[in-house]
Scaffold this motif. Structure first.
Motif, PDB file in Angstrom:
ATOM      1  N   LEU A   2       0.870  -1.190   0.000  1.00 43.90           N
ATOM      2  CA  LEU A   2       0.000   0.000   0.000  1.00 43.90           C
ATOM      3  C   LEU A   2       0.892   1.220   0.000  1.00 43.90           C
ATOM      4  O   LEU A   2       1.650   1.450   0.951  1.00 43.90           O
ATOM      5  CB  LEU A   2      -0.916  -0.018   1.226  1.00 43.90           C
ATOM      6  N   TRP A   3       0.792   2.024  -1.095  1.00 45.63           N
ATOM      7  CA  TRP A   3       1.707   3.157  -1.243  1.00 45.63           C
ATOM      8  C   TRP A   3       0.931   4.385  -1.682  1.00 45.63           C
ATOM      9  O   TRP A   3       0.299   4.381  -2.768  1.00 45.63           O
ATOM     10  CB  TRP A   3       2.792   2.804  -2.267  1.00 45.63           C
ATOM     11  N   GLU A   4       0.987   5.412  -0.834  1.00 43.67           N
ATOM     12  CA  GLU A   4       0.170   6.603  -1.094  1.00 43.67           C
ATOM     13  C   GLU A   4       0.711   7.406  -2.269  1.00 43.67           C
ATOM     14  O   GLU A   4       0.041   8.263  -2.800  1.00 43.67           O
ATOM     15  CB  GLU A   4       0.076   7.475   0.170  1.00 43.67           C
TER      16      GLU A   4
ATOM     17  N   GLY B 118       2.538   0.449   5.471  1.00 45.55           N
ATOM     18  CA  GLY B 118       3.699   1.183   5.969  1.00 45.55           C
ATOM     19  C   GLY B 118       3.455   1.849   7.314  1.00 45.55           C
ATOM     20  O   GLY B 118       2.327   1.885   7.807  1.00 45.55           O
ATOM     21  N   PRO B 119       4.512   2.442   7.895  1.00 42.58           N
ATOM     22  CA  PRO B 119       4.455   3.091   9.197  1.00 42.58           C
ATOM     23  C   PRO B 119       3.940   4.528   9.093  1.00 42.58           C
ATOM     24  O   PRO B 119       3.654   4.994   7.972  1.00 42.58           O
ATOM     25  CB  PRO B 119       5.922   3.084   9.624  1.00 42.58           C
ATOM     26  N   GLU B 120       3.883   5.191  10.183  1.00 45.95           N
ATOM     27  CA  GLU B 120       3.396   6.585  10.190  1.00 45.95           C
ATOM     28  C   GLU B 120       4.214   7.444   9.219  1.00 45.95           C
ATOM     29  O   GLU B 120       3.701   8.319   8.545  1.00 45.95           O
ATOM     30  CB  GLU B 120       3.523   7.182  11.605  1.00 45.95           C
TER      31      GLU B 120
ATOM     32  N   GLY C  31       5.676   6.399   6.535  1.00 46.97           N
ATOM     33  CA  GLY C  31       5.635   5.889   5.161  1.00 46.97           C
ATOM     34  C   GLY C  31       6.846   5.028   4.818  1.00 46.97           C
ATOM     35  O   GLY C  31       7.769   4.870   5.606  1.00 46.97           O
TER      36      GLY C  31
ATOM     37  N   LEU D 146      -4.797   3.497  -2.239  1.00 45.43           N
ATOM     38  CA  LEU D 146      -6.142   3.360  -1.636  1.00 45.43           C
ATOM     39  C   LEU D 146      -6.956   4.616  -1.923  1.00 45.43           C
ATOM     40  O   LEU D 146      -7.947   4.896  -1.265  1.00 45.43           O
ATOM     41  CB  LEU D 146      -6.023   3.157  -0.116  1.00 45.43           C
ATOM     42  N   GLY D 147      -6.480   5.413  -2.896  1.00 46.66           N
ATOM     43  CA  GLY D 147      -7.197   6.649  -3.231  1.00 46.66           C
ATOM     44  C   GLY D 147      -6.333   7.873  -2.963  1.00 46.66           C
ATOM     45  O   GLY D 147      -5.198   7.760  -2.491  1.00 46.66           O
TER      46      GLY D 147
ATOM     47  N   ARG E   9      -6.615  10.335  -0.832  1.00 48.90           N
ATOM     48  CA  ARG E   9      -6.427  10.870   0.527  1.00 48.90           C
ATOM     49  C   ARG E   9      -5.371  10.046   1.268  1.00 48.90           C
ATOM     50  O   ARG E   9      -5.209   8.849   0.990  1.00 48.90           O
ATOM     51  CB  ARG E   9      -7.772  10.833   1.274  1.00 48.90           C
TER      52      ARG E   9
ATOM     53  N   LEU F  44      -4.185   8.185   4.352  1.00 44.86           N
ATOM     54  CA  LEU F  44      -4.829   7.559   5.524  1.00 44.86           C
ATOM     55  C   LEU F  44      -3.792   7.292   6.613  1.00 44.86           C
ATOM     56  O   LEU F  44      -2.621   7.051   6.321  1.00 44.86           O
ATOM     57  CB  LEU F  44      -5.470   6.235   5.098  1.00 44.86           C
TER      58      LEU F  44
HETATM   59  N1  SAM Z   1       3.200   9.663   3.333  1.00 45.62           N
HETATM   60  C1  SAM Z   1       2.290   9.529   4.463  1.00 45.62           C
HETATM   61  C2  SAM Z   1       1.983  10.925   5.043  1.00 45.62           C
HETATM   62  O1  SAM Z   1       2.270  11.901   4.345  1.00 45.62           O
HETATM   63  O2  SAM Z   1       1.461  10.997   6.152  1.00 45.62           O
HETATM   64  C3  SAM Z   1       2.890   8.675   5.539  1.00 45.62           C
HETATM   65  C4  SAM Z   1       2.415   7.240   5.514  1.00 45.62           C
HETATM   66  S1  SAM Z   1       0.738   6.925   5.853  1.00 45.62           S
HETATM   67  C5  SAM Z   1       0.396   7.862   7.254  1.00 45.62           C
HETATM   68  C6  SAM Z   1       0.886   5.278   6.556  1.00 45.62           C
HETATM   69  C7  SAM Z   1       0.737   4.117   5.585  1.00 45.62           C
HETATM   70  O3  SAM Z   1      -0.617   3.954   5.222  1.00 45.62           O
HETATM   71  C8  SAM Z   1       1.493   4.266   4.305  1.00 45.62           C
HETATM   72  O4  SAM Z   1       2.829   3.824   4.433  1.00 45.62           O
HETATM   73  C9  SAM Z   1       0.700   3.367   3.365  1.00 45.62           C
HETATM   74  O5  SAM Z   1       1.110   2.014   3.514  1.00 45.62           O
HETATM   75  C10 SAM Z   1      -0.715   3.530   3.867  1.00 45.62           C
HETATM   76  N2  SAM Z   1      -1.490   4.531   3.137  1.00 45.62           N
HETATM   77  C11 SAM Z   1      -1.998   5.685   3.616  1.00 45.62           C
HETATM   78  N3  SAM Z   1      -2.717   6.334   2.671  1.00 45.62           N
HETATM   79  C12 SAM Z   1      -2.646   5.571   1.544  1.00 45.62           C
HETATM   80  C13 SAM Z   1      -3.169   5.687   0.225  1.00 45.62           C
HETATM   81  N4  SAM Z   1      -3.938   6.723  -0.148  1.00 45.62           N
HETATM   82  N5  SAM Z   1      -2.868   4.721  -0.681  1.00 45.62           N
HETATM   83  C14 SAM Z   1      -2.097   3.654  -0.322  1.00 45.62           C
HETATM   84  N6  SAM Z   1      -1.579   3.474   0.912  1.00 45.62           N
HETATM   85  C15 SAM Z   1      -1.852   4.428   1.840  1.00 45.62           C
END
Ligand code: SAM
Length: 243
Positions: A170-172, A196-198, A200, A219-220, A222, A224
């Protein structure tokens, strides 16, 4: 009807002898009495409809009325690979994803995971097994999800024995493929989700995962929280293959 996972040695002939901890729960917490019915599960695919007979402080005996195969396990084997994080969040993920239907929880230590040393969490395993078991009993699961020892990110993406049919990271920052597209038309029987972690995943980690056969999916648009991503992605896989 209350459900309890028991061990093989608790089943003796046509009786179930509940261990002390469950006996305490039956007697003191649930205040059940002789004649009441409960379900006991051997975590091997069978459930036993039993009637309580003898109840005392140390032990509860019950007679087996019926043995049947468990019904509620998902059609898909789903492994949730999730970066170790602070306790409450990690426990929420384990509890919710057990209810939703994961079959295995694989903790991961990545470059940015809040927990970097397995020794920080070893003392929590017993508690974590209990959380998984209680969530499985409450959600009427037929089997307990497996909880694996944490591994490093590098070990994980090169793990040979865990070879699901479909591995998703899962990769934002993924702009090409959303999770729906990777699940659509999938006919295999096992999926792994890597969350991934907080902070990323690093780009190097994503590249390593791709080399290891993982497909980056979004996952879109936004962003998460990791617990949201873990729970919603587990739900999406179950929606696609088990509802
Ligand atoms: N880059 C993010 C940020 O700016 O806050 C940090 C990672 S996010 C808080 C935590 C994890 O949730 C990510 O490593 C990813 O695995 C997953 N995740 C969150 N939003 C996602 C999305 N829109 N699509 C895919 N994975 C997501």
């Amino acid at each position: 009807m209350h459900r309890f996972f028991i061990k093989k040695e608790n089943i003796q002939n046509n009786e179930i002898i509940f261990p002390e901890e469950i006996s305490h729960q039956i007697k003191r917490v649930l205040r059940l009495s002789s004649g009441d019915h409960v379900i006991a599960l051997n975590n091997e695919g069978d459930e036993f409809h039993v009637q309580l007979q003898e109840i005392n402080d140390k032990v509860v005996r019950a007679s087996i009325l019926e043995k049947s195969p468990v019904q509620n396990e998902p059609k898909i084997q789903l492994t949730l690979m999730v970066c170790l994080t602070q306790r409450e969040k990690f426990e929420l993920i384990m509890q919710k994803c057990t209810e939703i239907g994961v079959t295995c929880i694989q903790p991961v230590i990545s470059s940015r995971s809040l927990v970097q040393n397995i020794d920080e969490v070893k003392s929590k395993y017993l508690r974590w097994h209990k959380i998984i078991q209680e969530a499985a009993e409450q959600s009427h699961r037929g089997l307990l999800p497996k909880f694996n020892e944490p591994v490093s990110f590098k070990q994980l993406v090169t793990l040979k024995d865990v070879n699901p049919d479909l591995k998703l990271i899962l990769w934002e920052e993924e702009t090409g493929k959303v999770i729906k597209q990777s699940l659509h038309g999938f006919t295999g029987s096992s999926v792994s989700l890597l969350v991934g972690p907080e902070g990323g995943f690093s780009h190097e980690e994503v590249a390593l995962a791709v080399e290891g056969g993982f497909i980056p999916v979004s996952l879109g648009r936004r962003i998460l929280r990791m617990e949201t991503a873990a729970i919603i992605s587990t739900g999406i896989v179950m929606y696609e293959f088990d509802l």
